[in-house]
Design an enzyme around this catalytic site. Sequence first.
Site, short mmCIF file in Angstrom:
data_model
loop_
_atom_site.label_atom_id
_atom_site.label_comp_id
_atom_site.label_asym_id
_atom_site.label_seq_id
_atom_site.Cartn_x
_atom_site.Cartn_y
_atom_site.Cartn_z
N LYS B 99 0.58 -1.07 -0.06
CA LYS B 99 -0.13 -0.03 -0.16
C LYS B 99 0.92 1.35 0.04
O LYS B 99 0.32 2.25 -0.59
CB LYS B 99 -0.91 -0.04 1.32
CG LYS B 99 -2.04 -1.18 1.08
CD LYS B 99 -3.09 -0.62 -0.15
CE LYS B 99 -4.23 -1.80 0.05
NZ LYS B 99 -5.17 -1.72 -1.17
N GLU B 121 -9.63 5.63 3.17
CA GLU B 121 -10.46 4.73 3.61
C GLU B 121 -9.59 3.52 3.97
O GLU B 121 -8.53 3.37 3.31
CB GLU B 121 -11.51 4.08 2.76
CG GLU B 121 -11.40 3.26 1.69
CD GLU B 121 -9.90 3.66 0.73
OE1 GLU B 121 -9.93 5.01 0.38
OE2 GLU B 121 -9.32 2.63 0.02
N SER B 388 1.66 -9.89 -0.92
CA SER B 388 1.34 -8.27 -0.70
C SER B 388 1.75 -7.78 0.49
O SER B 388 1.93 -6.41 0.77
CB SER B 388 -0.18 -8.08 -1.09
OG SER B 388 -0.93 -9.06 -0.61
#
Lengths: 267, 406
Positions: B99, B121, B388
């Site tokens: 991210k 969010e 990830s």
Amino acid sequence: MAQEELISKIQDSINKSSKKPALIPFIVSGYPDFETTKSLLKLFEEKKVAAIELGIPFSDPLADGVVIQKASKISLENGTNIDKIFEMLKDLKADDFSTPIILFTYYNPVMSFGQENFIEKAASLNVSGVIIPDLPLEESEEVSKTCRENNIDLIMLVSPTSNMERIEKIAKASAGFIYLVSSTGVTGVRESFSAQLGNILRKIKSFTKIPVAVGFGISKAEHIRELKELNADAAIIGSAIIKLIDQYKDDKILLIDKMSEYLDSLY
Amino acid sequence: MSHFFEKNKPYNLPDSKGHFEKYGGKYVPETLMGALYELENVYNTAINDEKFLDDLYSLMQEYSGRPTPLYLAKRLTEYYGRGKIYLKREDLNHTGAHKINNALGQVLLALKMGKKRIIAETGAGQHGVATATVSALFGLECEIYMGEEDTKRQAVNVERMKLLGAKVNPVYSGSKTLKDATSEAIRDWVTNVENTHYIIGSTVGPHPYPEMVRFFQSVIGKETRQQIQEKENRLPDYVLACIGGGSNSMGMFYSFLGDKDVKIIGIEAAGQGVDSDFTAASMMKGRPGVLHGSLSYVLQDKYGQIEEAYSISAGLDYPGVGPEHSYLKDSGRVKYYPITDDQTVKAFKLLSKLEGIVPALESSHALAYLEELMPNTTKDEIVVLCLSGRGDKDLQSVFNYCQEQE
């Protein structure tokens, strides 16, 4: 080819309204139940409002504040769906209901029904206009075409953040009236409007002759006076009306009395 | 070239209006349209500015630890006894997931636009932590929206965000998860658009977000492509990644979409099963609809009301998916498969034991698919999987899940 001049029922009703600005109340269909919705629609007709915005509740109302979010949720939990709303519109048509009805809906329920089917069905039930807050100019081509073919006004929104170029395009694409959002943000009661409101109103009016209705955050006589001074053609009141329904929803007779008093208090 | 963003295009999508054929677009209130155009302009200028890209990539190197390794998982490979399995270690990024790649890119754009306030969010909290981190790094005010249910599932990440100086707003509407957090962030943006940039964490939302997030995440696939060629002197046979909104997967897949011999597989969260009422498999169980500003596959009822998603993984617990994935599903270029909570937890434990790597529950979905894939591979085949994120945040969820199963 001779161009047929179709007169917009909504525009005509705003222009002929004895109230300045003309009044357009908003309610959520089926909140808290269809009996209440029908009683309120009758009251609005008696009060000679210029048009009525009838909300189709949606699970994820992005443009709405807490009051309308909650009403939508309760309505959905009570089983409201598009079929039932169309059923109610059929009854209204049979009763010769004459106030122009505008459906307020997010795009997904329309897409799910099929945009052509939705607009054709609405037109067959005497619906005069549609507002789709998450369908901006860029995505509205198909729906706009279907609306024109069915003589339904696709009412588009202008915001304080819209630039001149967009205002001009939207003013030209919108039918019935132009919905001017009073300030940035979601629906719900506010103390003040954008300082730019008067300016934007003048800009819109320089591009088009169709009426301009201001909505978001309008709740009291003071606001109505302010809008009159700014030369707005109509005022849309939503959250304040839903709040009143919240307050008196357990006594439907009292609710109608209080709503009647409230509408009278605005002018 | 010193940066690793993918500039080769496998196709000319999205088009200028942000459409991936019928998917994508900009389905938002008029109030946001100006901000979307502003963002689009700043983004387009930035990605054509090699200096901006070099600066961003060196920030990723110095601050986040890029390039992340492409690691040959020897014991996992031996366990299945077939093709070689490589893991792209996005879990080794600063803040523990991919991210941060997107958050760093977007925060630089926010600075260019002069926006002093950042909102985001978050589901699992990884994107919230990444956003709070980059906001701290540049001294910007930051508010994060997180479903109340997720604040409980991911309590540690809530504390991390607060420590980083962000305000965390729990969201109590709907299913109290990622969908509702996203709606609330959009409402904030509609209200404060003039001074606020909304860092969307995935390849979802209105144009230009799906394209922009894909671009910033394309470092994953671009690096992987170079690394596998260095190690194996060829491209992989399979590329795998998990999909919620689809950002790590788009970042990984994008560099391989043009290689027709590379089979690309996306794994979505089936929750308790695709035929149960508790699933997040929007590709398999949804149909095209509009949610959060774009047209894509969405879980919805027959009236077009959005259904609540369910997955053990807070990061995949979302009823929609990025529009480019919808396009890739329809085109057949990428195959998508669902994986249940149960399969996920098994894979979570397996990788921890075999490799000493605790994977995020999101990434564990992709790992679980190896059970189905590996028996069909041969020894000379190569599988690359995007790991990830890391799973420290998920220990409590897995513990609770295992107790409930007993």
